[in-house]
Motif scaffolding. Sequence first.
Motif, short mmCIF file in Angstrom:
data_model
loop_
_atom_site.label_atom_id
_atom_site.label_comp_id
_atom_site.label_asym_id
_atom_site.label_seq_id
_atom_site.Cartn_x
_atom_site.Cartn_y
_atom_site.Cartn_z
N ARG A 192 0.83 -1.21 0.00
CA ARG A 192 0.00 0.00 0.00
C ARG A 192 0.87 1.26 0.00
NH1 ARG A 192 -5.21 -1.35 0.22
NH2 ARG A 192 -5.64 -3.39 1.12
N ILE B 11 1.92 1.71 -3.59
CA ILE B 11 0.83 2.19 -4.46
C ILE B 11 0.62 3.67 -4.21
CG2 ILE B 11 -1.62 1.97 -4.99
CD1 ILE B 11 -0.44 -0.54 -5.81
N ALA B 12 0.59 4.05 -2.93
CA ALA B 12 0.37 5.46 -2.59
C ALA B 12 1.48 6.32 -3.19
CB ALA B 12 0.31 5.63 -1.07
N MET C 234 3.62 5.68 -5.58
CA MET C 234 3.70 5.64 -7.04
C MET C 234 2.80 6.68 -7.70
SD MET C 234 3.57 1.55 -7.81
CE MET C 234 3.24 1.74 -9.59
N GLN C 235 1.73 7.07 -7.00
CA GLN C 235 0.78 8.00 -7.60
C GLN C 235 1.38 9.39 -7.75
OE1 GLN C 235 -1.80 6.51 -8.91
NE2 GLN C 235 -0.94 4.69 -7.92
N LEU D 131 6.22 -5.31 -11.87
CA LEU D 131 4.96 -5.60 -12.54
C LEU D 131 5.15 -6.24 -13.90
CD1 LEU D 131 3.09 -2.29 -11.66
CD2 LEU D 131 2.98 -4.52 -10.53
N LEU E 192 -6.76 -3.82 -3.33
CA LEU E 192 -6.47 -2.39 -3.22
C LEU E 192 -7.64 -1.61 -2.64
CD1 LEU E 192 -4.40 -0.11 -4.05
CD2 LEU E 192 -5.89 0.25 -6.00
N MET E 193 -8.83 -1.84 -3.17
CA MET E 193 -10.00 -1.07 -2.77
C MET E 193 -10.76 -1.75 -1.63
SD MET E 193 -9.29 1.31 -4.79
CE MET E 193 -10.57 2.55 -5.04
#
Lengths: 207, 207
Positions: free
Chosen positions: A118, A121-122, A124-125, A139, A181-182
């Motif tokens: 997480r 992901i955070a 990377m944005q 990936l 993720l969600m």
Amino acid sequence: MAQTSTPEEPARPAPDPRRRSERARKAILAAAGELLGEVGYARLTMEAIAARARVGKQTIYRWWPTKAAVVFDVFTELTGGTAGEPLPDTGDLDADLRTVLHAIVDEYADPLMDRVNRAFIAEMQTDPELARSVADRLLLPNVRAFQDRLLAAREAGQLDAGTDPALAVDLLLAPVQQRWLMRSGELTHPYVDALVDTVLRALGPRG
Amino acid sequence: MAQTSTPEEPARPAPDPRRRSERARKAILAAAGELLGEVGYARLTMEAIAARARVGKQTIYRWWPTKAAVVFDVFTELTGGTAGEPLPDTGDLDADLRTVLHAIVDEYADPLMDRVNRAFIAEMQTDPELARSVADRLLLPNVRAFQDRLLAAREAGQLDAGTDPALAVDLLLAPVQQRWLMRSGELTHPYVDALVDTVLRALGPRG
């Protein structure tokens, strides 16, 4: 300095510099993983990692130029460095996909993995460089491994000749990744089994 | 204070408090959206939003308790408040799904939408309350709208009676969301068309 034994201390057995390096490396990655879980990525600092690992900050910088680079290796360590490893090929595509997707579901269920993932992901944005490096080193190799297995199945006539391997991989991986993720639904082995069944129904040979 | 006209100024026409409120509300959301694009979510402050919108900080707090709440409304404003709106039902499931998924792809391509969306995804990973509110107010209503459309199609015999609507929605939405999130491939109308074709092949009535 930590890697050389000094001639001034001939009586003491020289520590094996390679083992010492490896110990420090492992301590740094363990400290970074712990701290990531405790304070999150944004508030993670090289200082705190050094203090927790009981090494000098310079020791960290010797191997990793940035915090992102350290966390990246925490992540690859957690996944056992398996990015891009070929999928099993027993000849039974259905069974092989289940095996791999079950393992992914189990990985997501691991609390440390969940936090590190997480954090990535955070980050990377808003950090395109990190995003690229996660894509290139984690990936895409995994996507390619899936594609190779699907292409082998297509070759063997188990999938329709018109199967687009990129779309097929999306159909197998994206639902699992999005659910995690969600937090939009249960992520269980039976869910993955139903997913594989449904996707293979779409991709099977057509008359 | 901004909402009352004072009896000490009887000669001046009283401003319509509702229109004034609406103007302030729009200015605040516009300012928050702009700043979000400029500095990102983490460095966004209520002070900066107030300054950019030329309102007092108190005016913001009258409507929104937190920065997350403001940004949340920037987001719903951008999507036209369409969360949970029923999908079109022309009787042609394939065409209806394409229409909706094309619109989603176009939305993702909008730069402000992209930034706000990524800010949310990043923040949701470490803010469970925001994650819940995004899920309850945006994601789940949309998922339910998709499920309703699929259930209507199942009822009409256009999908197999055994179709699991939750899995079906995952198959239609997750690949699009993941491609956007991970920037893992082109997100185009033809991609979506191939996705709908493939998923409907899996879900169609079986002998």
